[in-house]
Write a protein that holds these residues in place. Structure first.
Motif, PDB file in Angstrom:
ATOM      1  N   LEU B 150      19.912  16.743  56.719  1.00 14.67           N
ATOM      2  CA  LEU B 150      19.306  18.032  57.084  1.00 14.67           C
ATOM      3  C   LEU B 150      20.119  19.180  56.494  1.00 14.67           C
ATOM      4  O   LEU B 150      21.355  19.078  56.355  1.00 14.67           O
ATOM      5  N   ILE B 151      19.415  20.248  56.154  1.00 12.48           N
ATOM      6  CA  ILE B 151      20.095  21.435  55.637  1.00 12.48           C
ATOM      7  C   ILE B 151      19.625  22.672  56.396  1.00 12.48           C
ATOM      8  O   ILE B 151      18.424  22.878  56.575  1.00 12.48           O
ATOM      9  N   VAL B 152      20.588  23.447  56.842  1.00 11.56           N
ATOM     10  CA  VAL B 152      20.326  24.814  57.333  1.00 11.56           C
ATOM     11  C   VAL B 152      20.607  25.736  56.158  1.00 11.56           C
ATOM     12  O   VAL B 152      21.692  25.670  55.575  1.00 11.56           O
ATOM     13  N   GLU B 153      19.669  26.600  55.793  1.00 11.62           N
ATOM     14  CA  GLU B 153      19.934  27.457  54.641  1.00 11.62           C
ATOM     15  C   GLU B 153      19.313  28.831  54.845  1.00 11.62           C
ATOM     16  O   GLU B 153      18.503  29.036  55.743  1.00 11.62           O
ATOM     17  N   PHE B 154      19.771  29.775  54.018  1.00  9.08           N
ATOM     18  CA  PHE B 154      19.231  31.135  54.039  1.00  9.08           C
ATOM     19  C   PHE B 154      19.367  31.776  55.417  1.00  9.08           C
ATOM     20  O   PHE B 154      18.433  32.339  55.961  1.00  9.08           O
ATOM     21  N   VAL B 155      20.550  31.691  55.981  1.00  9.34           N
ATOM     22  CA  VAL B 155      20.845  32.342  57.262  1.00  9.34           C
ATOM     23  C   VAL B 155      21.955  33.355  57.003  1.00  9.34           C
ATOM     24  O   VAL B 155      22.914  33.044  56.300  1.00  9.34           O
ATOM     25  N   ASP B 156      21.804  34.570  57.498  1.00  9.66           N
ATOM     26  CA  ASP B 156      22.805  35.597  57.209  1.00  9.66           C
ATOM     27  C   ASP B 156      23.640  36.015  58.427  1.00  9.66           C
ATOM     28  O   ASP B 156      24.482  36.899  58.322  1.00  9.66           O
ATOM     29  N   HIS B 157      23.374  35.394  59.562  1.00 13.07           N
ATOM     30  CA  HIS B 157      24.251  35.540  60.728  1.00 13.07           C
ATOM     31  C   HIS B 157      24.836  34.173  61.016  1.00 13.07           C
ATOM     32  O   HIS B 157      24.089  33.226  61.292  1.00 13.07           O
ATOM     33  N   VAL B 158      26.141  34.083  60.990  1.00 16.63           N
ATOM     34  CA  VAL B 158      26.738  32.757  61.196  1.00 16.63           C
ATOM     35  C   VAL B 158      26.395  32.222  62.578  1.00 16.63           C
ATOM     36  O   VAL B 158      26.255  31.008  62.771  1.00 16.63           O
ATOM     37  N   GLU B 159      26.205  33.103  63.540  1.00 20.16           N
ATOM     38  CA  GLU B 159      25.861  32.654  64.889  1.00 20.16           C
ATOM     39  C   GLU B 159      24.578  31.827  64.891  1.00 20.16           C
ATOM     40  O   GLU B 159      24.516  30.743  65.485  1.00 20.16           O
ATOM     41  N   GLU B 160      23.569  32.316  64.183  1.00 16.75           N
ATOM     42  CA  GLU B 160      22.304  31.584  64.132  1.00 16.75           C
ATOM     43  C   GLU B 160      22.495  30.249  63.411  1.00 16.75           C
ATOM     44  O   GLU B 160      21.930  29.233  63.815  1.00 16.75           O
ATOM     45  N   ALA B 161      23.298  30.276  62.352  1.00 18.68           N
ATOM     46  CA  ALA B 161      23.526  29.030  61.619  1.00 18.68           C
ATOM     47  C   ALA B 161      24.256  28.005  62.496  1.00 18.68           C
ATOM     48  O   ALA B 161      23.953  26.803  62.455  1.00 18.68           O
ATOM     49  N   VAL B 162      25.188  28.487  63.276  1.00 20.06           N
ATOM     50  CA  VAL B 162      25.905  27.585  64.189  1.00 20.06           C
ATOM     51  C   VAL B 162      24.936  26.951  65.179  1.00 20.06           C
ATOM     52  O   VAL B 162      24.968  25.739  65.426  1.00 20.06           O
ATOM     53  N   TRP B 163      24.054  27.745  65.727  1.00 22.72           N
ATOM     54  CA  TRP B 163      23.056  27.200  66.663  1.00 22.72           C
ATOM     55  C   TRP B 163      22.196  26.129  65.983  1.00 22.72           C
ATOM     56  O   TRP B 163      21.895  25.086  66.556  1.00 22.72           O
ATOM     57  N   ALA B 164      21.813  26.444  64.745  1.00 25.18           N
ATOM     58  CA  ALA B 164      20.989  25.475  64.018  1.00 25.18           C
ATOM     59  C   ALA B 164      21.746  24.164  63.813  1.00 25.18           C
ATOM     60  O   ALA B 164      21.204  23.070  64.038  1.00 25.18           O
ATOM     61  N   VAL B 165      23.006  24.291  63.404  1.00 20.88           N
ATOM     62  CA  VAL B 165      23.812  23.086  63.191  1.00 20.88           C
ATOM     63  C   VAL B 165      23.920  22.282  64.490  1.00 20.88           C
ATOM     64  O   VAL B 165      23.761  21.050  64.500  1.00 20.88           O
ATOM     65  N   GLU B 166      24.155  22.995  65.564  1.00 20.40           N
ATOM     66  CA  GLU B 166      24.291  22.296  66.843  1.00 20.40           C
ATOM     67  C   GLU B 166      23.028  21.510  67.195  1.00 20.40           C
ATOM     68  O   GLU B 166      23.092  20.387  67.702  1.00 20.40           O
TER      69      GLU B 166
END
Lengths: 370, 370, 370, 370
Positions: B150-166
């Motif tokens: 899986l890839i999380v991409e094109f996120v510009d707030h690290v907080e949102e990316a962290v949530w996605a990763v989780e």
């Protein structure tokens, strides 16, 4: 395969309709991984039909009224010299290309044009007999299939184009002929007006210009052809399929004389808005068969169809995915992007290159033709 | 459909292999007539699967080791807001996209990555619960199909990316995470090094940068991520998928802040030779997952694979149609074009824009993020 | 010669007045045929006093409140190394230069500043004793004549500038000190703020930046100096005399690192309108001694005086021959030239270079200081 | 004042000698603060003789064999309309200008040319009688002083130039005539070749081109004049004094049609190396009277004299302060600057503008002459 076309090319042009051509195949398929630069031969019609079919389909969706067979440089002498296609004959490619063009043309109301281009034989021999035999062979391949008309294109000596027209006219099909020359005339210095006269006298129903130079220059050349025909009291339909690149510094040799040819042409690519300007200019000059050559991607063809939507009375299928003049940006989250959802913005924008250490114009090779 | 992959993404990266990513889908499919700019949603996975399949295939032939599902902006909240896809659900698109990616990946030895991107929900609500629910829903769509990671991409707030990763880590699959940020950090000013640390601590196996800025800038940002990880004593694989455009004047806002975005980016497009330079720089920085985003066409991906041919031990399929460093020009009829069949020529060329009334740099919107 | 000045430099600055500096001598006199590039020594004060006098006078007419002695690089060690001035001593030049400056200053209400610049001795020896002896000798030449204050300029090591200030302060005259450094600091990496603090602690009454970089960059550097002084609780007047050239790509090494230095700088020259922008920016930053260095011709100095006409309460003599913002074009015979007789036109114009095969930015030498 | 010249203009040209002209007065004196743009009248010959004298002297030192009287636009009708010179008569200016030119010419071995330029009277009346009376009056002013020959310059209708030549020939002095036209011909469309024929038939001893267009374009126009004369079986000496600016996009209207005219021409200024190329081209075209007009500063004239040093047999006085092809840089402290002390460096340099948001070419006003 059945030919589902509603009207032939001359019926359309005689009725005053605009005919939208398709775009460039070899440079685009090179980028997609199916054509070898330098060789520029169309063997992928046999090797990878899905790739050719998809590009045909994109041009059709973008509004093309004509699907050209992917048979560029597909004369036996060229294939031999190029040496790029060891186990496939020219006849195989020509026939496969006709089938692909027909298959996609029938997905809409498009015509299929069988296309021939300049031959190495002419350059080396100047033999009318040999050159005509080559054109005849390619035409015979086409005539085994169901094509609607024939196009001679990418020829820079009017003499060779005249020979091609003379051969293709024996098919009984309409014939279009486009030279890849500048306003200065063909490689022997024959002016555009006289070139047009010779082509029409040889039997061409449609004459014009393709490839080698940028759109505005090609419009100028077609105008000179038109003036030549008028002075000679001749009539023919006019056709244009220019480069999709900015090449203001080029003369005779066209883009081949640029240092960027063929692997660094990106920065010269036209925007869709450049196409709008070109199309209006071509239309106002009386040209009714308007398409593109190298550098014209599907979205450039869509821009032709959108610029001429009023004249044609409809938008192409691909406009479902395109707001006119950027209208779809109205829903963008950034206000300054939303502000670009209007014609004035794009018409007046002077796009930057992002290449501050690069020049804006190059010094073209000045020995073209030598 | 059977998963024919030989090795998983982490097996490859752990073994020190280079992984070539694929290129940009939405801008290329917009040009081909299947995606609407401004919306940028991937409904053509359902509407026109042949177009998506063909682009996947071109990236595969060009050397891509990973086929990303064409699921950009395919969260339900984004599809609703966009309003571009009235009769198709997000689940339908996600599932169709997984099938297309798998079908093409199996034509070679490529992996399939299921991709999620930033959500409007985050921008408006900042609700961890709501945003995570959205990512969970899209992940569940993927997990009905056979995807490799899986890839999380094109996120510009690290907080949102962290949530996605989780969320994505709950799948048990490897997870990559790329932010679309500049060396200055994310939209809240979190520096790249700290962003990387947070993502790895959240469970990301691969971290890096995608989209928004030109390749050399993105390499710089990934280097900052790497330094941050080293200082924190963390380890992760590094990944990069930058723009295929020259954007030297951009900062935080990336190419969206340029006046040319999105319909006049042509003059900024990278050449294949620009890609060679970028890839070597990225490789030397220790990045092993190297691909592209918007502006990367199949031939740009081929250039990645060709630059890394020695490291990978083979050339991609599409190199059958490409001489290294222009070698196929050796058979050209013009001597000055034959003279371009060498590396030094293309490495040192400064391509002109052919646009003498245009500037080389633009004034980007300076209020990005506001 | 009598000193007719109404008020000294510190009286003026302490009263909040703007002081307009003069422009660049060596590059302009090189173009006029009186200075040798590379050497840049001021022997023409002796050899061709009429040429120096005329340039002084043009700066005075343009609005300069200070006439700097034409004594650049006029230390004995520099004259020896340069080898350009076989039969004239440094003392002769210094004294002649003081006379010329005074003669012209007295044609208006201008002050005379005796100027010293960096010495080869510092670069080779770093000997405080030797360097100070050189500055002392040049100062003693000045003190034989009637000068109003002293300036240290074009020094890129703050240490050398501090030594110069310490010497010059012994004269009892006010002392200004300008470094030719970038926002990154001096050649040893001392930041601008700390440089300013050291100079003021050494006794400088006025500190700032001259030469080497474009106006906007120099304003940034002076702002950093100001911040440094404020943090240290020190006060001093601020001064700026930047290049009259656009050098956006330069760092530490300034224009000397550009490929165009010194004989192809033309295309980088500022317009008078560029000067207006710079002056407003400098004024708003709290700088009150505003002039120019290399590239500042008399009309650039006039633009300073015109931009600050309201603050100063008068226009300079040379404005008799200049309509504000192009107003004199109102009487032009061509209507489109008359349309340029307004501020908005010139403020917004983006001047073309007329050099389409040239880039807009160069690659500066990156080893400056080595 | 005594006339110390060794040989007259025709003696020199008949002997095959090169004659170096002087440069541009009005734009340079505008920058120095003595001429008002838009008006461009030469009242400073009376008001500020020291400024005019100094510029004459700089051109002389740079190598000029001719000092032109500073009498541009100094006909009574022009002075009246301009309204810039309330208390000074044209006769006063003409006489003062003759004295200044003679004074400086006698500092060397230069000739003095009395100069007339186009009249408003022609534009409004087309009256041969009235226009000739104006030229007669200005000539009579000159003839009170000691001048060596006469020049008609900056005329864009050949008819007016012919009238001027007819008047000036009555003086018994040699007459030169330069039009400010493009290769397309004069304002009435009279081709350059025919213009030259008419001027020679009217009595001009020397014909050519001055101002309005860049050097290479002006050389082309003079070549057309030469061809016209040869076809007509006429002989005359050829003369050229072009702009010192790059104006590749200009046609008929010359630099006046550029958006940068007259206050933002800086970025278009020629380097000394551009002058070398121009001079060789002009010399090879058979032109023997070679100078400059607007934009030619003293160092550009020096470059003419240096390029022709072998042909003339000597260097000008100002070359004492100039190493050929940058030779004086050999003593520079930075090794990369020392590396520029050679011809190849400067001949091949493509100078950057330092203006990345500016274009390289402008859109000239296209209605010149209307």
């Amino acid at each position: 395969m059945e030919n589902k076309k509603s009207k032939g090319i001359l019926e359309r042009l005689n009725a005053g309709e605009v005919v939208v051509g398709d775009g460039g195949y070899v440079m685009q398929l090179e980028r997609r991984g199916y054509v070898k630069a330098g060789h520029w031969t169309p063997e992928s019609a046999v090797e990878h039909p899905e790739a050719v079919r998809q590009l045909h389909r994109e041009f059709l969706r973008a509004g093309a009224d004509v699907i050209q067979t992917f048979t560029f440089y597909c004369s036996e002498d060229k294939l031999d010299i190029s040496g790029n296609v060891p186990n496939i004959t020219g006849a195989q490619i020509n026939e496969a290309a006709c089938d692909l063009a027909r298959e996609v043309a029938n997905e809409g109301d498009a015509l299929v044009a069988g296309c021939v281009s300049k031959t190495p034989c002419y350059a080396t021999s100047r033999s009318e007999t040999d050159v005509k035999a080559i054109f005849k062979k390619q035409m015979d391949d086409f005539l085994k299939k169901d094509i609607d008309f024939l196009i001679v294109e990418f020829v820079d000596h009017v003499e060779e184009a005249v020979w091609a027209v003379e051969v293709l006219k024996t098919s009984g099909k309409p014939v279009g002929a486009t030279l890849c020359i500048s306003p200065h005339g063909d490689m022997e210095g024959v002016p555009p007006g006289e070139c047009a006269v010779r082509l029409v006298r040889a039997g061409a129903d449609i004459v014009g210009i393709n490839c080698h130079l940028d759109p505005m220059t090609c419009v100028r050349t077609v105008k000179l052809m038109k003036e030549g025909l008028e002075k000679a009291g001749l009539k023919a339909h006019l056709m244009i399929q220019p480069l999709g690149f900015h090449t203001p510094e080029c003369n005779l040799g066209g883009y081949i004389s640029l240092p960027e040819y063929p692997f660094a042409m990106e920065s010269r690519a036209m925007t869709r808005w450049d196409v709008h300007k070109y199309v209006r200019e071509a239309y106002n000059a009386g040209i009714r068969y308007i398409g593109g050559c190298c550098g014209f991607e599907p979205y450039h063809i869509r821009a032709i169809a959108e610029e001429l939507a009023a004249e044609r009375g409809f938008l192409p299928a691909a406009s479902e995915k395109h707001g006119p003049w950027g209208a779809a940006l109205e829903m963008h989250t950034k206000p300054w992007v939303r502000a670009r959802a209007r014609r004035e913005y794009w018409e007046n924008l002077l796009p930057a290159s992002g290449r501050p250490t690069c020049p804006s114009m190059a010094a073209p090779a000045d020995n073209y033709g030598k």
